[in-house]
Write a protein that holds these residues in place. Sequence first.
Motif, PDB file in Angstrom:
ATOM      1  N   GLY A 174      11.703  22.612 -22.731  1.00  0.00           N
ATOM      2  CA  GLY A 174      11.212  22.161 -21.862  1.00  0.00           C
ATOM      3  C   GLY A 174      12.155  21.212 -20.905  1.00  0.00           C
ATOM      4  O   GLY A 174      11.526  20.066 -20.128  1.00  0.00           O
ATOM      5  N   LYS A 175      12.473  21.910 -20.554  1.00  0.00           N
ATOM      6  CA  LYS A 175      14.034  21.550 -18.815  1.00  0.00           C
ATOM      7  C   LYS A 175      13.137  22.990 -18.136  1.00  0.00           C
ATOM      8  O   LYS A 175      13.309  24.003 -18.473  1.00  0.00           O
ATOM      9  N   GLU A 176      13.502  22.700 -17.225  1.00  0.00           N
ATOM     10  CA  GLU A 176      14.157  23.495 -15.921  1.00  0.00           C
ATOM     11  C   GLU A 176      15.335  24.978 -15.496  1.00  0.00           C
ATOM     12  O   GLU A 176      15.798  24.229 -16.998  1.00  0.00           O
ATOM     13  N   ALA A 214      19.323  27.811 -25.208  1.00  0.00           N
ATOM     14  CA  ALA A 214      18.651  28.078 -24.010  1.00  0.00           C
ATOM     15  C   ALA A 214      18.162  29.340 -24.047  1.00  0.00           C
ATOM     16  O   ALA A 214      19.087  30.418 -24.677  1.00  0.00           O
ATOM     17  N   VAL A 215      17.220  29.920 -23.088  1.00  0.00           N
ATOM     18  CA  VAL A 215      17.217  31.470 -23.534  1.00  0.00           C
ATOM     19  C   VAL A 215      18.209  31.583 -21.108  1.00  0.00           C
ATOM     20  O   VAL A 215      18.002  30.759 -20.844  1.00  0.00           O
ATOM     21  N   TYR A 216      18.694  32.854 -22.135  1.00  0.00           N
ATOM     22  CA  TYR A 216      19.572  33.149 -20.832  1.00  0.00           C
ATOM     23  C   TYR A 216      19.547  34.167 -20.691  1.00  0.00           C
ATOM     24  O   TYR A 216      19.110  35.437 -20.678  1.00  0.00           O
ATOM     25  N   TYR A 217      19.645  33.871 -19.045  1.00  0.00           N
ATOM     26  CA  TYR A 217      18.844  34.604 -17.936  1.00  0.00           C
ATOM     27  C   TYR A 217      19.927  35.217 -17.412  1.00  0.00           C
ATOM     28  O   TYR A 217      20.562  34.516 -16.405  1.00  0.00           O
ATOM     29  N   CYS A 218      20.213  36.136 -16.663  1.00  0.00           N
ATOM     30  CA  CYS A 218      21.499  37.252 -15.146  1.00  0.00           C
ATOM     31  C   CYS A 218      19.917  37.818 -14.021  1.00  0.00           C
ATOM     32  O   CYS A 218      18.512  38.199 -14.484  1.00  0.00           O
ATOM     33  N   ALA A 219      20.325  37.562 -13.110  1.00  0.00           N
ATOM     34  CA  ALA A 219      20.135  37.921 -12.065  1.00  0.00           C
ATOM     35  C   ALA A 219      20.737  38.131 -11.555  1.00  0.00           C
ATOM     36  O   ALA A 219      21.659  38.423 -10.912  1.00  0.00           O
ATOM     37  N   ALA A 220      19.805  39.463  -9.824  1.00  0.00           N
ATOM     38  CA  ALA A 220      20.757  40.018  -9.695  1.00  0.00           C
ATOM     39  C   ALA A 220      20.485  39.936  -7.910  1.00  0.00           C
ATOM     40  O   ALA A 220      19.469  38.993  -7.311  1.00  0.00           O
ATOM     41  N   ARG A 221      21.167  39.185  -6.884  1.00  0.00           N
ATOM     42  CA  ARG A 221      21.301  38.970  -4.965  1.00  0.00           C
ATOM     43  C   ARG A 221      22.371  40.358  -4.542  1.00  0.00           C
ATOM     44  O   ARG A 221      23.460  40.644  -4.364  1.00  0.00           O
ATOM     45  N   LEU A 222      21.408  40.839  -3.112  1.00  0.00           N
ATOM     46  CA  LEU A 222      22.145  41.994  -3.205  1.00  0.00           C
ATOM     47  C   LEU A 222      23.229  41.282  -1.948  1.00  0.00           C
ATOM     48  O   LEU A 222      22.316  40.506  -0.960  1.00  0.00           O
ATOM     49  N   GLY A 223      23.981  41.437  -1.590  1.00  0.00           N
ATOM     50  CA  GLY A 223      25.292  40.905  -1.384  1.00  0.00           C
ATOM     51  C   GLY A 223      25.731  39.749  -1.380  1.00  0.00           C
ATOM     52  O   GLY A 223      25.918  39.239  -3.172  1.00  0.00           O
TER      53      GLY A 223
END
Length: 122
Positions: free
Chosen positions: A42-44, A92-101
């Motif tokens: 229910g949350k962002e 919560a559901v935990y997500y990893c994410a990637a960013r170049l640099g």
Amino acid sequence: QPQLVESGGGLVQAGDSLRLSCVASGRTFRSYSMGWFRQAPGKEREFVGAIKWSGDRTYYADSVRGRFTISRDNAKNTVYLQMDSLKPDDTAVYYCAARLGDYDGTGPLDAWGQGTLVTVSS
């Protein structure tokens, strides 16, 4: 863009610890800064923390600073989220994410994992 796969989620009690892992495909992992995010029911989705591609700088949300630690092993293409003193609010559901640099927790990301569920019971 790397493919990201999280693991390590589960059901724990308040006060317990848990370590999440995120494995990236490809040979360019060391060029990517990595972030962890979470989304409670229910949350962002919200920022949890990030680690610079070089591993020498980390950033944390106020809600987890001092309890969560992000690290990475570039030889294993893996980023970790060590979660200590877990609270029910960390569910919560935990997500990893990637960013170049570089990445400091703001701005768009290049790739996301599918998420892993963490449930903290009281």
